[in-house]
Design an enzyme around this catalytic site. Structure first.
Site, PDB file in Angstrom:
ATOM      1  CD  GLU A   1       0.108   0.258  -4.056  1.00 44.61           C
ATOM      2  OE1 GLU A   1      -1.149   0.288  -3.788  1.00 44.61           O
ATOM      3  OE2 GLU A   1       0.703  -1.046  -3.447  1.00 44.61           O
TER       4      GLU A   1
ATOM      5  CB  ALA B   1      -1.070  -0.065   1.341  1.00 40.40           C
TER       6      ALA B   1
END
Length: 287
Positions: free
Chosen positions: A238, A37
């Site tokens: 990301e 993440a």
């Protein structure tokens, strides 16, 4: 790893080359977290900073006692330590502290604050902060084959106060190209028994270097994270992937031009050449 090393080097006022990063093992860091993440710099950076500051406090206390000055008069910069009127190299102070039996090791731990979420009520705060970005893409399609190219991309992305602009720009570029693949070439194909047939690079089309837009303009949004992250930075691994939605939107717009933008194309993602061609043919039939 480079960012974490930079954080430690900044705390001690030493060169980046003086900081060594080794692989994480449970023998050294038993309560570590995964780097999923895009939280690697956030979690590990803050933990390393906390550990470095613990050691630094011990060194400051030692230097202050050794040279009879106040702790506030001890400063670290340019590989040197200045204690009032005394000046020495960082390595000299560390050696003296070691001989004086000052502890020179520490562990740090960081837990992201303020986050909570109740799945039963779908309420809470699942993220400490949000990262923002904007992108405009220019594409061209071949209406006879469905083949397409991304010609130009202009984007800006919010990384807070960047820990390393060169790394962040590289992350943004890589994330964007990966997002292009997600929305244009990476089609999952299952057979009638439910088995995934696109299971390897030989059958699964990932973007290559040649898929990178020839004109690719990137910039970092000059902002500071309002939340107390490490040096007020933001995660950047990301989030940029989502900026590639601009490529899919541009392809959709290019297909719409076949019907003079009067009909909304029925174009699904990933927008493969086959799907683009079928969408073009449908619009031609609708004219």
């Amino acid at each position: 790893m480079t960012k974490v090393a930079q954080i430690v080097a900044e705390e001690f006022g030493i060169d980046l080359e003086a900081v060594k990063i080794s692989a994480t093992t449970t023998g050294k860091v038993p309560n570590t977290s995964a780097t999923a993440a895009s939280a690697g710099a956030d979690l590990n950076g803050m933990a390393a900073q906390a550990a470095a500051r613990t050691i630094k406090e011990r060194l400051v206390a030692f230097a202050a006692a050794e040279f009879k000055c106040a702790p506030g008069e001890v400063n670290f910069h340019d590989n040197q330590v200045i204690a009032a009127t005394h000046r020495m190299r960082f390595a000299q102070l560390v050696r003296a502290a070691y001989i004086a039996r000052v502890s020179l090791s520490s562990t740090g731990f960081y837990k992201t604050p303020k986050i909570h979420y109740d799945r039963s009520t779908h309420t809470g705060r699942p993220f400490l902060y949000f990262a923002y970005g904007a992108a405009v893409s220019e594409v061209v399609i071949d209406t006879l084959t469905g083949e397409n190219r991304t010609l130009r991309v202009d984007l800006i992305h919010d990384v807070g106060r960047s820990l390393n602009p060169a790394i962040d720009l590289g992350q943004i570029e890589g994330g964007f190209v990966q997002g292009m693949g997600w929305l244009t070439t990476e089609e999952l194909v299952f057979d009638d028994k439910g088995h995934l047939r696109t299971h390897a690079p030989s059958t699964y089309k990932i973007p290559a270097c040649s898929d990178r837009p020839p004109i690719f303009n990137m910039d970092l949004w000059p902002a500071v994270n309002r939340e107390e992250t490490v040096h007020r930075s933001k995660a950047v691994g990301e989030p940029p992937l989502m900026l590639a939605i601009s490529v899919f939107a541009a392809l959709n717009d290019a297909v719409a031009s076949v019907a003079d933008y009067k009909v909304v194309p029925n174009l699904d993602a990933p927008a493969t050449p086959e799907r683009i061609l079928m969408a073009v043919e449908r619009l031609r039939g609708a004219k």
